[in-house]
Design a protein around this motif. Structure first.
Motif, PDB file in Angstrom:
ATOM      1  N   ASN A   1       0.820  -1.214   0.000  1.00  0.00           N
ATOM      2  CA  ASN A   1       0.000   0.000   0.000  1.00  0.00           C
ATOM      3  C   ASN A   1       0.851   1.260   0.000  1.00  0.00           C
ATOM      4  O   ASN A   1       0.421   2.303   0.455  1.00  0.00           O
TER       5      ASN A   1
ATOM      6  N   GLN B   1       0.003  -2.318  -7.065  1.00  0.00           N
ATOM      7  CA  GLN B   1      -1.186  -1.508  -6.801  1.00  0.00           C
ATOM      8  C   GLN B   1      -2.386  -2.376  -6.480  1.00  0.00           C
ATOM      9  O   GLN B   1      -3.326  -2.507  -7.244  1.00  0.00           O
ATOM     10  N   LYS B   2      -2.274  -2.908  -5.298  1.00  0.00           N
ATOM     11  CA  LYS B   2      -3.242  -3.882  -4.831  1.00  0.00           C
ATOM     12  C   LYS B   2      -4.687  -3.409  -4.971  1.00  0.00           C
ATOM     13  O   LYS B   2      -5.558  -4.160  -5.384  1.00  0.00           O
ATOM     14  N   GLN B   3      -4.923  -2.114  -4.642  1.00  0.00           N
ATOM     15  CA  GLN B   3      -6.301  -1.621  -4.635  1.00  0.00           C
ATOM     16  C   GLN B   3      -6.981  -1.869  -5.983  1.00  0.00           C
ATOM     17  O   GLN B   3      -8.160  -2.139  -6.060  1.00  0.00           O
TER      18      GLN B   3
ATOM     19  N   GLU C   1      -8.553  -8.065  -1.427  1.00  0.00           N
ATOM     20  CA  GLU C   1      -7.857  -8.323  -0.176  1.00  0.00           C
ATOM     21  C   GLU C   1      -8.409  -9.576   0.477  1.00  0.00           C
ATOM     22  O   GLU C   1      -9.477  -9.554   1.079  1.00  0.00           O
TER      23      GLU C   1
ATOM     24  N   ASP D   1      -1.568  -4.737   8.164  1.00  0.00           N
ATOM     25  CA  ASP D   1      -2.406  -4.021   7.206  1.00  0.00           C
ATOM     26  C   ASP D   1      -3.549  -3.314   7.929  1.00  0.00           C
ATOM     27  O   ASP D   1      -3.858  -2.157   7.660  1.00  0.00           O
TER      28      ASP D   1
ATOM     29  N   GLY E   1      -3.825   0.676   8.045  1.00  0.00           N
ATOM     30  CA  GLY E   1      -5.067   1.205   7.492  1.00  0.00           C
ATOM     31  C   GLY E   1      -5.749   2.151   8.470  1.00  0.00           C
ATOM     32  O   GLY E   1      -6.181   3.249   8.123  1.00  0.00           O
TER      33      GLY E   1
END
Lengths: 177, 278
Positions: free
Chosen positions: A48, A90-92, A97, A167, A171
């Motif tokens: 992230n 760019q996981k998003q 998840e 995470d 977050g």
């Protein structure tokens, strides 16, 4: 205050990973190889974050690991590669998840890291002083095959244990800021 | 123009200043850890691992019993050896006092083969000391902290040990393979060796005391290139070591000061390397 707590959690989790490195807890090893805790941490950190933050984490942790095992060839190369790739994922946008995706990312990154290390050894045995690494090319790549699978399987199985708490924490910190 | 660049820098600093300082701090800290060979981390690890040390009393008892048995046999042999040496006129015998050390960890990365021992400088351990276990040679201390030390195992591919075949005195050197088996490369083109022969450190080895048991020959490959090879099964249980014995390479009187040991270190390495090219 909040920043201090964040720093403590971040450094503390990293310290935990570092102290887990020399352990071989029964049930946590395959062929005498344990999970690559630092790699899991770098992936969790970089997923992230920006590429530069990934590079920095890889470099710093690589240097520390050099001190703990052997600095020739350096561990920083493989961890920087992992940091950069994980940040670029760019996981998003591309990855959901869940346990499976994080495990898959760590599996892939372990393969990348082992390959980078094997390449470093190969370069050494081809052009550097061969006495430093002591392995011939064929030995390096046979060992690479053996080690990659064990390390990747173990690391990906243990990845959620490191990734999810961190995470969640990061977050929450982001939300508060 | 100048004012503008200062303004730009200030904006940048406000935005990234903390991050930059933190990044530099992290790198400096990492550099320190590397410079000290991870001393802080290993000390911490030792403190944490202490409660989990494998039943020291029982282990030590077992090991001690075995050692006492062997010592008695050895004493007899040494007495004979001593008198023979006196007859021949040879000088120099070893008076070593082994130090027991628990194995508290393995290597921090799987491309290297180390073990971490739970004894260090404070217990009299130094770089270059020899580590053995019931069974035979294990390795050599490559770095020490106050309470821990890191051992380069003979199964590590970078490790080179000058060895000899017990029966025929054929010489060669042993190269680790990362497993419980190692490869012995011979200096002779046609060595006298067969499966089952015992392998021990040779008298030409400067890094290890001569005559320390290493393992036994499992198979022989005479047509290997560039030199004939034998696969040697290491006799010490390197894979699941719990306790090890540490002793100086030379008689204690010779290694009493750090400087002499370090001064000897470099030429020794070179001699070993030069030796393998013969």
């Amino acid at each position: 205050m909040r920043r201090g707590l964040d720093a403590i959690v971040t450094v503390g989790s990293l310290l935990l990973c570092l102290l887990l490195l020399p352990t071989r807890i029964p049930g946590m090893e395959l062929l005498g190889i344990g999970p690559n805790w630092l790699l899991i941490w770098v992936v969790a950190w970089s997923l992230n974050r920006t590429v530069w933050q990934g590079v920095l984490a890889g470099l710093t942790i690589g240097i520390v690991q050099d001190g703990m095992s052997s600095s020739h060839p350096t561990h920083a190369a493989s961890l920087i590669a992992v940091g950069v790739l994980a940040a670029r994922l760019q996981k998003q946008r591309y990855i959901q998840e869940d346990f499976i995706s994080v495990a898959l990312v760590v599996f892939g990154m372990s393969v990348v890291a082992e390959t980078v290390t094997a390449l470093q050894f190969s370069i050494d045995s081809l052009w550097g002083d061969a006495s430093g690494t002591g392995r011939s090319l064929s030995e390096i790549w046979t060992y690479h095959q053996r080690v990659t699978l064990a390390s990747a399987i173990l690391s990906s199985l243990w990845a959620p244990a490191i990734y999810f708490p961190l995470d969640r924490w990061w977050g929450k910190m982001n939300l508060l800021e | 123009m100048k004012g503008n660049s200062i303004y730009v820098f200030r904006r940048w600093w406000e935005r990234y200043g903390v991050q930059t300082v933190l990044a530099v701090l992290a790198l400096v800290a990492a550099g320190l850890v590397r410079h000290t060979n991870g001393a802080v981390l290993f000390e911490m690890y030792q403190a944490l691992a202490r409660p989990f040390e494998a039943n020291p009393a029982q282990q030590e008892q077992l090991v001690n019993a075995r050692i006492r048995e062997l010592e008695q046999r050895l004493a007899e042999q040494e007495r004979q050896n001593q008198s023979l040496k006196q007859l021949v006129g040879a000088v120099g015998d070893r008076d070593r006092q082994p130090i027991f050390a628990p194995a508290i960890g393995r290597s921090a990365h799987h491309w290297w083969n180390h073990i971490i021992l739970g004894r260090g400088r404070r217990d009299g351990l130094k770089k270059g000391y020899i580590v053995t276990a019931p069974g035979g040679l294990v390795g050599r201390i490559s770095s020490v902290t106050d309470r821990t030390s890191r051992v380069l195992l003979i199964s590590d591919p970078t490790s080179r040990v000058g060895v000899t075949i017990g029966r025929s005195r054929s010489m060669g050197f042993l190269r680790g393979q990362g497993t419980e088996r190692a490869v012995m490369e011979f200096f002779d083109k046609v060595p006298d060796v067969k499966a089952g022969d015992t392998v021990s450190t040779s008298s030409l080895s400067q890094l290890f005391p001569p005559g320390t048991p290493v393992g036994s020959v499992e198979s022989v490959k005479l047509n290997a290139s560039p030199a004939p090879e034998a696969t040697v099964k290491l006799s010490a249980p390197i894979g699941n070591l719990e306790w090890a014995l540490v002793e100086p390479n030379r008689p204690i009187s010779e290694t009493s000061s750090d400087t002499t040991l370090d001064a000897e270190e470099q030429p020794q390495e070179e001699r070993e390397d030069g030796f393998e090219e013969n």
